[in-house]
Design a protein around this motif. Structure first.
Motif, PDB file in Angstrom:
ATOM      1  N   ALA A  82       3.087   1.045   4.917  1.00 41.04           N
ATOM      2  CA  ALA A  82       2.287   1.655   5.988  1.00 41.04           C
ATOM      3  C   ALA A  82       1.056   0.810   6.294  1.00 41.04           C
ATOM      4  O   ALA A  82       0.671   0.643   7.459  1.00 41.04           O
ATOM      5  N   LEU A  83       0.440   0.248   5.251  1.00 40.30           N
ATOM      6  CA  LEU A  83      -0.731  -0.617   5.467  1.00 40.30           C
ATOM      7  C   LEU A  83      -0.344  -1.840   6.298  1.00 40.30           C
ATOM      8  O   LEU A  83      -1.077  -2.251   7.206  1.00 40.30           O
ATOM      9  N   ARG A  89      -0.646  -3.505  13.941  1.00 38.20           N
ATOM     10  CA  ARG A  89      -0.948  -2.820  15.200  1.00 38.20           C
ATOM     11  C   ARG A  89      -2.440  -2.737  15.486  1.00 38.20           C
ATOM     12  O   ARG A  89      -2.874  -2.021  16.383  1.00 38.20           O
ATOM     13  N   GLY A  90      -3.222  -3.417  14.707  1.00 42.28           N
ATOM     14  CA  GLY A  90      -4.653  -3.455  14.975  1.00 42.28           C
ATOM     15  C   GLY A  90      -5.381  -2.171  14.634  1.00 42.28           C
ATOM     16  O   GLY A  90      -6.508  -1.943  15.093  1.00 42.28           O
ATOM     17  N   ILE A  91      -4.744  -1.319  13.836  1.00 43.06           N
ATOM     18  CA  ILE A  91      -5.449  -0.108  13.372  1.00 43.06           C
ATOM     19  C   ILE A  91      -6.497  -0.556  12.362  1.00 43.06           C
ATOM     20  O   ILE A  91      -6.208  -1.369  11.481  1.00 43.06           O
ATOM     21  N   VAL A 108      -2.543   6.233  -6.897  1.00 39.79           N
ATOM     22  CA  VAL A 108      -1.797   5.417  -5.930  1.00 39.79           C
ATOM     23  C   VAL A 108      -2.723   4.986  -4.791  1.00 39.79           C
ATOM     24  O   VAL A 108      -2.749   3.815  -4.403  1.00 39.79           O
ATOM     25  N   PHE A 109      -3.518   5.912  -4.278  1.00 38.89           N
ATOM     26  CA  PHE A 109      -4.372   5.575  -3.131  1.00 38.89           C
ATOM     27  C   PHE A 109      -5.458   4.575  -3.530  1.00 38.89           C
ATOM     28  O   PHE A 109      -5.755   3.640  -2.789  1.00 38.89           O
ATOM     29  N   GLU A 110      -6.040   4.763  -4.717  1.00 38.57           N
ATOM     30  CA  GLU A 110      -7.071   3.805  -5.163  1.00 38.57           C
ATOM     31  C   GLU A 110      -6.451   2.420  -5.361  1.00 38.57           C
ATOM     32  O   GLU A 110      -7.040   1.405  -4.997  1.00 38.57           O
ATOM     33  N   LYS A 111      -5.262   2.408  -5.944  1.00 38.26           N
ATOM     34  CA  LYS A 111      -4.561   1.141  -6.174  1.00 38.26           C
ATOM     35  C   LYS A 111      -4.339   0.409  -4.853  1.00 38.26           C
ATOM     36  O   LYS A 111      -4.296  -0.812  -4.796  1.00 38.26           O
ATOM     37  N   CYS A 112      -4.190   1.183  -3.792  1.00 42.65           N
ATOM     38  CA  CYS A 112      -3.929   0.605  -2.472  1.00 42.65           C
ATOM     39  C   CYS A 112      -5.215   0.465  -1.652  1.00 42.65           C
ATOM     40  O   CYS A 112      -5.161   0.321  -0.426  1.00 42.65           O
ATOM     41  N   GLY A 113      -6.351   0.530  -2.303  1.00 39.99           N
ATOM     42  CA  GLY A 113      -7.601   0.178  -1.642  1.00 39.99           C
ATOM     43  C   GLY A 113      -8.367   1.321  -1.006  1.00 39.99           C
ATOM     44  O   GLY A 113      -9.396   1.092  -0.357  1.00 39.99           O
ATOM     45  N   PHE A 114      -7.904   2.569  -1.159  1.00 36.62           N
ATOM     46  CA  PHE A 114      -8.644   3.704  -0.587  1.00 36.62           C
ATOM     47  C   PHE A 114      -9.837   4.048  -1.476  1.00 36.62           C
ATOM     48  O   PHE A 114      -9.760   3.932  -2.700  1.00 36.62           O
ATOM     49  N   ARG A 129      -9.731   3.789   3.906  1.00 34.70           N
ATOM     50  CA  ARG A 129      -9.826   2.347   3.676  1.00 34.70           C
ATOM     51  C   ARG A 129      -9.781   1.614   5.009  1.00 34.70           C
ATOM     52  O   ARG A 129      -9.178   2.076   5.976  1.00 34.70           O
ATOM     53  N   SER A 130     -10.474   0.490   5.048  1.00 32.51           N
ATOM     54  CA  SER A 130     -10.428  -0.355   6.229  1.00 32.51           C
ATOM     55  C   SER A 130      -9.171  -1.202   6.151  1.00 32.51           C
ATOM     56  O   SER A 130      -8.657  -1.480   5.072  1.00 32.51           O
ATOM     57  N   ILE A 131      -8.698  -1.633   7.311  1.00 37.06           N
ATOM     58  CA  ILE A 131      -7.522  -2.495   7.362  1.00 37.06           C
ATOM     59  C   ILE A 131      -8.000  -3.902   7.715  1.00 37.06           C
ATOM     60  O   ILE A 131      -8.998  -4.083   8.388  1.00 37.06           O
ATOM     61  N   GLY A 132      -7.242  -4.850   7.293  1.00 37.72           N
ATOM     62  CA  GLY A 132      -7.648  -6.229   7.559  1.00 37.72           C
ATOM     63  C   GLY A 132      -7.292  -7.078   6.363  1.00 37.72           C
ATOM     64  O   GLY A 132      -7.233  -8.283   6.407  1.00 37.72           O
TER      65      GLY A 132
END
Ligand code: COA
Length: 139
Positions: A82-83, A89-91, A108-114, A129-132
């Motif tokens: 999903a990330l 898509r520039g989200i 899981v969410f912390e592991k994925c940067g949230f 979390r920010s995307i980029g």
């Protein structure tokens, strides 16, 4: 989905399709709604979705797996997918709400940067979390 909602991990005790859900389930693919399905053969066993919020550039994540399919890495894999989709898509920002006592989901969410952004009604945690960049933290 009703079964997973009935366990109490979601904000509703049964699946209540919102307009975004209707669109993701019945509409043509679009760049604003992502619905990933985890399957055991032809049998759906979980989902991960990203739906737009009212904030431009922001989407909300939701996820669930049937009990026998948990703790085997599928949830982490779907969040990472999903990330990647959001990044393409520039989200720019993803948000989610989870129960404070849902240690596995929080892990899981912390592991994925949230990161935590708030708490309400005592039991619900807000995370974002920010995307980029992708999940750089693989602890
Ligand atoms: C939350 C959920 C999507 C996670 O998916 P999953 O496939 O089970 O999770 P994964 O196997 O990818 O990762 C689980 C991680 O949590 C850890 N974990 C498991 N139980 C834990 C616990 N009680 N406390 C802390 N960490 C725990 C695992 O060790 C693993 O971390 P690691 O990879 O560092 O070893 C899934 O368990 C689920 O559907 N739960 C019920 C519905 C739900 O809670 N949805 C989220 C609501 S926002």
């Amino acid at each position: 989905m009703d079964n997973i909602c009935a366990e109490g991990w979601m904000r509703t005790s049964r699946f209540e399709p919102t307009p975004s859900w209707e669109r993701a389930l019945n509409g043509p693919p679009d760049d604003a709604h992502l619905l990933l399905i985890a399957a055991d053969g032809a049998v759906p066993v979980g989902w991960c979705r990203l739906f737009p919020t009212e904030v431009p550039g922001e989407a909300e994540l939701g996820i669930g797996l049937l009990k026998p399919y948990r703790n085997q890495g599928a949830g982490t894999q779907m969040v990472r997918q999903a990330l990647g989709w959001a990044n393409q898509r520039g989200i720019s920002r993803l948000t989610l709400t989870t129960r404070a006592d849902n240690a596995r989901a929080v892990r899981v969410f912390e592991k994925c940067g949230f990161e935590f952004t708030g708490r309400h009604e005592d039991i619900w945690l807000e995370m974002a979390r920010s995307i980029g960049g992708f999940c750089h933290d693989d602890r």
